[in-house]
Design a protein around this motif. Structure first.
Motif, PDB file in Angstrom:
ATOM      1  N   PHE A  38       0.850  -1.183   0.000  1.00  0.00           N
ATOM      2  CA  PHE A  38       0.000   0.000   0.000  1.00  0.00           C
ATOM      3  C   PHE A  38       0.889   1.239   0.000  1.00  0.00           C
ATOM      4  O   PHE A  38       1.811   1.344   0.802  1.00  0.00           O
ATOM      5  N   ARG A  39       0.600   2.172  -0.864  1.00  0.00           N
ATOM      6  CA  ARG A  39       1.344   3.433  -0.918  1.00  0.00           C
ATOM      7  C   ARG A  39       0.398   4.579  -0.567  1.00  0.00           C
ATOM      8  O   ARG A  39      -0.708   4.661  -1.100  1.00  0.00           O
ATOM      9  N   ASN A  40       0.833   5.450   0.319  1.00  0.00           N
ATOM     10  CA  ASN A  40       0.032   6.610   0.691  1.00  0.00           C
ATOM     11  C   ASN A  40       0.127   7.668  -0.394  1.00  0.00           C
ATOM     12  O   ASN A  40       1.191   7.876  -0.987  1.00  0.00           O
ATOM     13  N   SER A  41      -0.970   8.331  -0.655  1.00  0.00           N
ATOM     14  CA  SER A  41      -0.968   9.395  -1.664  1.00  0.00           C
ATOM     15  C   SER A  41      -0.239  10.639  -1.162  1.00  0.00           C
ATOM     16  O   SER A  41       0.180  11.484  -1.949  1.00  0.00           O
ATOM     17  N   SER A  42      -0.099  10.742   0.172  1.00  0.00           N
ATOM     18  CA  SER A  42       0.652  11.835   0.780  1.00  0.00           C
ATOM     19  C   SER A  42       1.366  11.284   2.004  1.00  0.00           C
ATOM     20  O   SER A  42       1.104  10.160   2.438  1.00  0.00           O
ATOM     21  N   ALA A  48       0.380   7.302  11.728  1.00  0.00           N
ATOM     22  CA  ALA A  48      -0.798   7.049  10.888  1.00  0.00           C
ATOM     23  C   ALA A  48      -0.532   5.934   9.884  1.00  0.00           C
ATOM     24  O   ALA A  48      -1.417   5.113   9.604  1.00  0.00           O
ATOM     25  N   SER A  49       0.680   5.870   9.340  1.00  0.00           N
ATOM     26  CA  SER A  49       1.005   4.824   8.368  1.00  0.00           C
ATOM     27  C   SER A  49       0.999   3.451   9.024  1.00  0.00           C
ATOM     28  O   SER A  49       0.494   2.476   8.459  1.00  0.00           O
ATOM     29  N   ARG A  50       1.564   3.349  10.234  1.00  0.00           N
ATOM     30  CA  ARG A  50       1.553   2.064  10.936  1.00  0.00           C
ATOM     31  C   ARG A  50       0.124   1.658  11.286  1.00  0.00           C
ATOM     32  O   ARG A  50      -0.240   0.487  11.161  1.00  0.00           O
ATOM     33  N   ASN A  51      -0.672   2.601  11.740  1.00  0.00           N
ATOM     34  CA  ASN A  51      -2.058   2.278  12.075  1.00  0.00           C
ATOM     35  C   ASN A  51      -2.838   1.828  10.855  1.00  0.00           C
ATOM     36  O   ASN A  51      -3.692   0.930  10.942  1.00  0.00           O
TER      37      ASN A  51
END
Length: 218
Positions: A38-42, A48-51
């Motif tokens: 999964f890649r975050n758009s920002s 938050a990324s770990r959650n």
């Protein structure tokens, strides 16, 4: 009984690689399990990324790896085995030059304080009052998480012969100073009287902020 993870022929035990490279290689292999990326758009920040990863996971055991960590497959295997009778397992963290990052003393061996790499059981994670605190976002969010885990009775196993490497010394910027100052004060107020630390949390907070203030001047 925890089953040993499948060994990958692509990862010789002496080869070091970054976490994103490891994930990409796993996706190319015919493993017994699927690998999703999964890649975050920002930039959501560490907490938050770990959650997000926790919420999207469906396994019984979770492995967290910082994106700039260097390690060998042997390290992961040792940590996996070390999780057998514990809630969390974590390695020795070193700079690439060989200097130790942590653990530096018995306090850090008993309580994880660095999230560079660690295993945690999903059932143990659900015992937490919350996951990573997204108010803190980065710089100290891992210390907060592990101090709460210890206070709630989760047992951590320091696997000394498993080693993970950080590429270089910590760099500082205006935004990093802001987060470090803010989080030191927030953490001290949040956990004051709830968990044990090396020193009282208010002393920790003001001492920490003083050190970084002097560092910022120079």
């Amino acid at each position: 009984m925890i089953r040993r993870p499948p060994r990958s022929t692509l990862f010789p035990y002496t080869t070091l690689f970054r976490s994103i490279e490891y994930i990409q290689k796993l996706r190319q292999e015919k493993f017994l399990f699927s690998v999703r990326l999964f890649r975050n758009s920002s930039n959501l920040g560490a907490a938050a990324s770990r959650n997000k990863g926790i919420r999207k996971s469906n396994g019984d055991i979770l492995l967290f790896i910082d994106s700039d960590a260097h390690f060998s497959y042997d390290c992961i295997e040792k940590l996996f085995v070390g999780l057998q009778n514990f809630d969390i397992s974590f390695p020795k963290a070193l700079y690439e030059e060989g200097q130790i990052i942590n653990p530096n003393d018995d306090f850090e061996k008993e309580r994880v304080i660095n999230s560079m790499m660690f295993f945690i059981k999903k059932e143990s994670l659900h015992k937490m009052d919350m996951y990573f605190d997204e108010i803190m976002n980065i710089y100290g969010e891992d210390t907060d998480f592990f101090l709460r885990a210890h206070a709630l009775g989760l047992k951590a196993n320091y696997v000394e012969d498993a080693v993970v490497y950080h590429p270089g010394r910590t760099t500082f910027s205006e935004i990093s100073y802001y987060h470090r100052f803010k989080n030191a004060l927030y953490l001290s107020l949040k956990l004051h009287g709830l968990v044990k630390y090396r020193v009282p949390f208010l002393i920790y907070a003001f001492g920490f902020m003083y050190i970084y203030f002097i560092t910022a001047l120079f």
